[in-house]
Scaffold this active site. Structure first.
Site, PDB file in Angstrom:
ATOM      1  N   HIS A   1     120.993 -27.832 166.798  1.00  0.00           N
ATOM      2  CA  HIS A   1     119.449 -28.452 166.541  1.00  0.00           C
ATOM      3  C   HIS A   1     118.680 -26.800 166.231  1.00  0.00           C
ATOM      4  O   HIS A   1     117.385 -26.698 167.230  1.00  0.00           O
ATOM      5  CB  HIS A   1     118.716 -29.146 167.859  1.00  0.00           C
ATOM      6  CG  HIS A   1     119.806 -30.206 168.347  1.00  0.00           C
ATOM      7  ND1 HIS A   1     119.768 -31.376 168.235  1.00  0.00           N
ATOM      8  CD2 HIS A   1     121.561 -30.687 169.112  1.00  0.00           C
ATOM      9  CE1 HIS A   1     120.581 -32.201 168.519  1.00  0.00           C
ATOM     10  NE2 HIS A   1     121.182 -30.927 168.866  1.00  0.00           N
TER      11      HIS A   1
ATOM     12  N   TYR B   1     122.898 -46.988 121.057  1.00  0.00           N
ATOM     13  CA  TYR B   1     122.200 -46.045 121.646  1.00  0.00           C
ATOM     14  C   TYR B   1     120.565 -45.991 121.257  1.00  0.00           C
ATOM     15  O   TYR B   1     120.358 -47.826 121.065  1.00  0.00           O
ATOM     16  CB  TYR B   1     122.429 -45.026 120.066  1.00  0.00           C
ATOM     17  CG  TYR B   1     121.414 -43.584 120.516  1.00  0.00           C
ATOM     18  CD1 TYR B   1     121.484 -42.280 120.893  1.00  0.00           C
ATOM     19  CD2 TYR B   1     120.197 -44.052 119.224  1.00  0.00           C
ATOM     20  CE1 TYR B   1     120.616 -41.036 120.426  1.00  0.00           C
ATOM     21  CE2 TYR B   1     119.568 -43.060 119.469  1.00  0.00           C
ATOM     22  CZ  TYR B   1     119.657 -41.489 120.163  1.00  0.00           C
ATOM     23  OH  TYR B   1     119.032 -40.112 120.174  1.00  0.00           O
TER      24      TYR B   1
ATOM     25  N   SER C   1     113.405 -33.592 117.686  1.00  0.00           N
ATOM     26  CA  SER C   1     114.336 -33.134 119.375  1.00  0.00           C
ATOM     27  C   SER C   1     114.365 -31.311 118.893  1.00  0.00           C
ATOM     28  O   SER C   1     115.275 -30.612 120.077  1.00  0.00           O
ATOM     29  CB  SER C   1     114.969 -33.658 120.053  1.00  0.00           C
ATOM     30  OG  SER C   1     116.020 -33.231 118.502  1.00  0.00           O
TER      31      SER C   1
ATOM     32  N   LYS D   1     104.620  -6.473 153.971  1.00  0.00           N
ATOM     33  CA  LYS D   1     105.774  -7.241 153.514  1.00  0.00           C
ATOM     34  C   LYS D   1     106.995  -6.948 153.451  1.00  0.00           C
ATOM     35  O   LYS D   1     106.433  -6.129 151.950  1.00  0.00           O
ATOM     36  CB  LYS D   1     104.677  -8.626 152.522  1.00  0.00           C
ATOM     37  CG  LYS D   1     103.942  -8.664 153.897  1.00  0.00           C
ATOM     38  CD  LYS D   1     104.181  -9.536 154.621  1.00  0.00           C
ATOM     39  CE  LYS D   1     105.495 -10.618 154.624  1.00  0.00           C
ATOM     40  NZ  LYS D   1     104.394 -11.954 154.421  1.00  0.00           N
TER      41      LYS D   1
ATOM     42  N   GLN E   1     117.626 -39.298 123.795  1.00  0.00           N
ATOM     43  CA  GLN E   1     117.197 -37.926 123.474  1.00  0.00           C
ATOM     44  C   GLN E   1     116.807 -36.587 125.330  1.00  0.00           C
ATOM     45  O   GLN E   1     116.729 -36.145 124.572  1.00  0.00           O
ATOM     46  CB  GLN E   1     116.020 -37.654 122.201  1.00  0.00           C
ATOM     47  CG  GLN E   1     115.957 -36.906 121.805  1.00  0.00           C
ATOM     48  CD  GLN E   1     115.267 -36.690 120.665  1.00  0.00           C
ATOM     49  OE1 GLN E   1     115.235 -37.005 119.798  1.00  0.00           O
ATOM     50  NE2 GLN E   1     113.874 -36.532 120.719  1.00  0.00           N
TER      51      GLN E   1
ATOM     52  N   SER F   1     104.280  -7.752 149.498  1.00  0.00           N
ATOM     53  CA  SER F   1     102.704  -8.773 148.979  1.00  0.00           C
ATOM     54  C   SER F   1     101.353  -7.882 148.131  1.00  0.00           C
ATOM     55  O   SER F   1     101.047  -6.672 148.472  1.00  0.00           O
ATOM     56  CB  SER F   1     102.050  -8.928 150.240  1.00  0.00           C
ATOM     57  OG  SER F   1     100.867  -9.126 150.459  1.00  0.00           O
TER      58      SER F   1
HETATM   59  N1  ARG Z   1     117.858 -35.966 118.207  1.00  0.00           N
HETATM   60  C1  ARG Z   1     118.261 -37.141 118.484  1.00  0.00           C
HETATM   61  C2  ARG Z   1     119.111 -37.252 119.652  1.00  0.00           C
HETATM   62  O1  ARG Z   1     119.185 -36.250 120.500  1.00  0.00           O
HETATM   63  C3  ARG Z   1     120.266 -37.139 118.031  1.00  0.00           C
HETATM   64  C4  ARG Z   1     120.864 -38.361 117.652  1.00  0.00           C
HETATM   65  C5  ARG Z   1     119.365 -39.705 117.167  1.00  0.00           C
HETATM   66  N2  ARG Z   1     119.974 -40.535 116.463  1.00  0.00           N
HETATM   67  C6  ARG Z   1     118.808 -41.804 115.537  1.00  0.00           C
HETATM   68  N3  ARG Z   1     119.541 -42.763 115.490  1.00  0.00           N
HETATM   69  N4  ARG Z   1     118.033 -41.782 115.802  1.00  0.00           N
HETATM   70  O2  ARG Z   1     119.226 -38.430 120.844  1.00  0.00           O
END
Ligand code: ARG
Length: 480
Positions: free
Chosen positions: A155, A316, A22, A282, A321, A276
């Protein structure tokens, strides 16, 4: 070697690294991650889980990393997956193995939830300030245009005349509700999940309240499972954002209509329009169109987040993510729209004559003729029918409106009509007759403008107080 590599026998497939990382987007949380870690370490020290020296080293290291990141001197790595592990790796590189003590009693699960909350609480302030600036721009225009009359529509057919300011004020009050919703959500955002650990809490004798106090938060999330799996605050933000952009989008639609050759009620400044590539004549209201168009992605982000959460078991899950990109995108989209909107409104020219013309060349005073007859004793239903006949007569005569008729013509429909009708049916008389709280009578418009002034003041004080809190948190951590 991965931070979690101990139980693995093989390196991760490169595509898996790429797919599960991420860091591409959560690098935006670097500042929040460092601030959260600073507070966590401070707490570990105060609870005698880390020594003074260890904590001091880690905090110095974190500050050094924050500076390097701010100066763009740091390269984040996909193999380190996310911002949390990238920073932890950087810390260990910076200060050695003691950096590995940072994550004591903490999981990325509670860490990421904290970072998101720290991020959002700051952006909420920005968005609230921007929405208030737009209210102010609208209020300034409304002040100038208090006695400009325009047809009010139902309307999209002319209904009854209103002050143009009254129309703009409607949007100011919509924005007020948006601001209040964002403020209301603040208290749910500003809670600390840290200390929930991966899901069940931690075996270390930590004090979660120290962290929440250091971070200027309003307490902690009460249940560790909930703390790490709750993304309600993201959904709530996305929903509030959706309403906000719905309001902007409706105003955009009006700007587009009003600036068309058919209406010509307003002219948007050249600086806020584009041309345009083919048609030289335009001038297009692209900004208004694009804000209207972007409401789609904001609603999409809300739907995406709701769908991601649906059916997730506690606690979790990696699915979560997916909470970040939509939130970032919505923040950016709203900021972009609000930043442009205020100057676009401030620089727009209002074609008072054209609006006025639209009020007089029309039957929008018909209700007032009926009310006039009622005031002379006729039951409303009968008055309605009489005026309906007068309107029909005008239409059959060709290009005539009620005020074009002679008194004799009017009297042929009802004897109750007298000379004073010519005054009673002018646009301004019709508008001022709606002298009811929240109505369009000019004095009521001024009343609303006064209310808005107080509301702006309140928002200003609220945001100033929160900003102060955030600044003192950063100063407390010796982070700028
Ligand atoms: N990059 C992860 C997220 O944004 C962080 C948490 C990851 N936790 C895990 N147990 N893999 O959610």
């Amino acid at each position: 070697m991965k931070l979690w590599g101990g139980r693995f026998t093989k390196p991760t497939n490169e595509l898996v690294d790429e797919y599960t990382a991420s860091i591409h987007f959560d690098k935006r949380l670097a500042k929040q991650d460092v601030i959260g870690s600073m507070a966590h370490v401070e707490m570990l020290k105060q609870c005698d889980i880390l020594s003074e020296t260890e904590a001091g080293n880690i905090q110095d290291g974190l500050r050094a990393i924050a500076e390097k990141i701010a100066a763009g001197k740091v390269k984040m790595h996909v193999e380190n997956e996310d911002i949390h592990m990238n920073i932890e790796k950087l810390l260990i590189d910076e200060i050695g193995p003691v950096g590995g003590k940072l994550h004591t009693g903490r999981s990325r699960n509670d860490q990421v939830a904290l970072d998101m909350r720290l991020y959002l609480r700051e952006e909420l302030l920005e968005l609230i300030s921007l929405a208030a600036s737009l209210q102010e721009a609208l209020a300034n225009t409304a002040e100038e245009q208090a006695d400009t009359l325009m047809p009010g529509y139902t309307h999209l057919q002319r209904a009854q005349p209103v002050s143009f300011a009254h129309h703009l004020l409607a949007y100011i009050f919509m924005l007020q509700r948006d601001i209040e919703r964002l403020q209301e959500s603040w208290k749910r955002v500003n809670k600390s999940p840290l200390g929930a650990g991966a899901l069940a809490g931690t075996t270390f004798p930590i004090d979660r309240y120290i962290v929440s106090d250091l971070l200027g938060m309003d307490g902690i999330c009460d249940n560790s499972l909930d703390a790490v799996s709750d993304r309600d605050f993201v959904v709530e933000f996305l929903a509030n954002a959706s309403l906000l952009i719905a309001h902007l989008s409706r105003l955009c639609e009006e700007l587009v209509i009003w600036s068309s050759a058919e209406f010509k009620f307003i002219e948007l400044d050249d600086a806020f329009c584009t041309g345009s590539s083919m048609m030289p004549q335009k001038k297009n209201p692209d900004v208004a169109e694009l804000v209207r168009g972007k409401s789609g992605r904001v609603y999409g982000n809300l739907m995406g987040m709701l769908t991601t959460l649906k059916g997730l078991p506690l606690a979790y899950n990696k699915d979560m993510q997916e909470d970040k990109e939509g939130m970032f995108d919505t923040v950016d989209t709203l900021k972009g729209a609000l930043q442009l909107f205020s100057p676009m409104i401030e620089s727009m020219r209002v074609n008072k004559e054209k609006m006025q013309q639209a009020v007089s060349d029309d039957f929008s005073n018909a209700t007032d003729l009926a009310d006039y007859l009622v005031s002379k004793g006729l039951p409303f239903r009968e008055a309605h029918a009489v005026v309906g006949q007068i309107v029909l007569y005008c239409i059959q005569q060709g290009d005539k409106f009620i005020l074009d008729l002679s008194l004799a013509e009017m009297k042929s429909f009802s004897d109750l009509i007298d000379e004073d009708i010519y005054q009673a049916l002018t646009g301004m008389a019709v508008v001022n007759a709606r002298d009811v709280a929240g109505g369009t009578a000019i004095n009521r418009v001024h009343e609303q403008l006064q209310t808005v002034e107080c509301l702006l003041q309140e928002t200003d004080e609220w945001t100033a107080q929160k900003y102060e809190k955030l600044t003192s948190v950063k100063e407390g951590a010796h982070l700028s």
